[in-house]
Design a protein around this motif. Structure first.
Motif, PDB file in Angstrom:
ATOM      1  N   GLN A  53       0.819  -1.216   0.000  1.00  0.00           N
ATOM      2  CA  GLN A  53       0.000   0.000   0.000  1.00  0.00           C
ATOM      3  C   GLN A  53       0.854   1.267   0.000  1.00  0.00           C
ATOM      4  N   ASP A  55       2.523   2.982  -2.333  1.00  0.00           N
ATOM      5  CA  ASP A  55       2.267   4.012  -3.347  1.00  0.00           C
ATOM      6  C   ASP A  55       1.016   4.813  -3.010  1.00  0.00           C
ATOM      7  N   ARG A  56      -0.018   4.117  -2.567  1.00  0.00           N
ATOM      8  CA  ARG A  56      -1.273   4.802  -2.220  1.00  0.00           C
ATOM      9  C   ARG A  56      -1.075   5.710  -1.007  1.00  0.00           C
ATOM     10  N   ARG A  58       1.708   7.103  -0.053  1.00  0.00           N
ATOM     11  CA  ARG A  58       2.529   8.235  -0.497  1.00  0.00           C
ATOM     12  C   ARG A  58       1.666   9.285  -1.197  1.00  0.00           C
ATOM     13  N   GLU A  59       0.756   8.834  -2.058  1.00  0.00           N
ATOM     14  CA  GLU A  59      -0.143   9.762  -2.766  1.00  0.00           C
ATOM     15  C   GLU A  59      -1.029  10.529  -1.792  1.00  0.00           C
ATOM     16  N   LEU A  60      -1.636   9.802  -0.858  1.00  0.00           N
ATOM     17  CA  LEU A  60      -2.532  10.442   0.114  1.00  0.00           C
ATOM     18  C   LEU A  60      -1.782  11.440   0.992  1.00  0.00           C
TER      19      LEU A  60
END
Length: 88
Positions: A53, A55-56, A58-60
């Motif tokens: 999780q 990448d997700r 990091r985006e959030l």
């Protein structure tokens, strides 16, 4: 100035800026400056980033950080208007 001195100053500035982010996020106050708690939270964050999780997360987190920086910039540039008592 010697090369190692320049590099040392760059590193010191970088570390101070990172520490400032911890303060800006309110982590110091929320943990009562408990270094073990702060390190534990950072280690948890590093584990999360290494997971599937990552990448997700990091985006959030990046989006939330960008919003916080934008809000802070807006607060710094917005002039404070004095209002008369009793008026909104």
């Amino acid at each position: 100035m010697r090369t190692w001195q320049v590099e040392r100053r760059k590193r010191t500035r970088h570390l101070i800026e990172l520490g400032g982010l911890v303060v800006k996020a309110g982590v110091v106050e929320l943990t009562s400056d408990d270094r073990a708690t702060i390190l534990g939270a950072l280690l948890w964050m590093a584990e999360k980033l290494k997971s599937e999780q990552g990448d997700r997360a990091r985006e959030l987190w990046a989006e939330k950080g960008k919003q916080a920086f934008a809000t802070n910039r807006k607060e710094q540039t917005t002039p404070t208007v004095a209002r008369a008592p009793g008026r909104t």
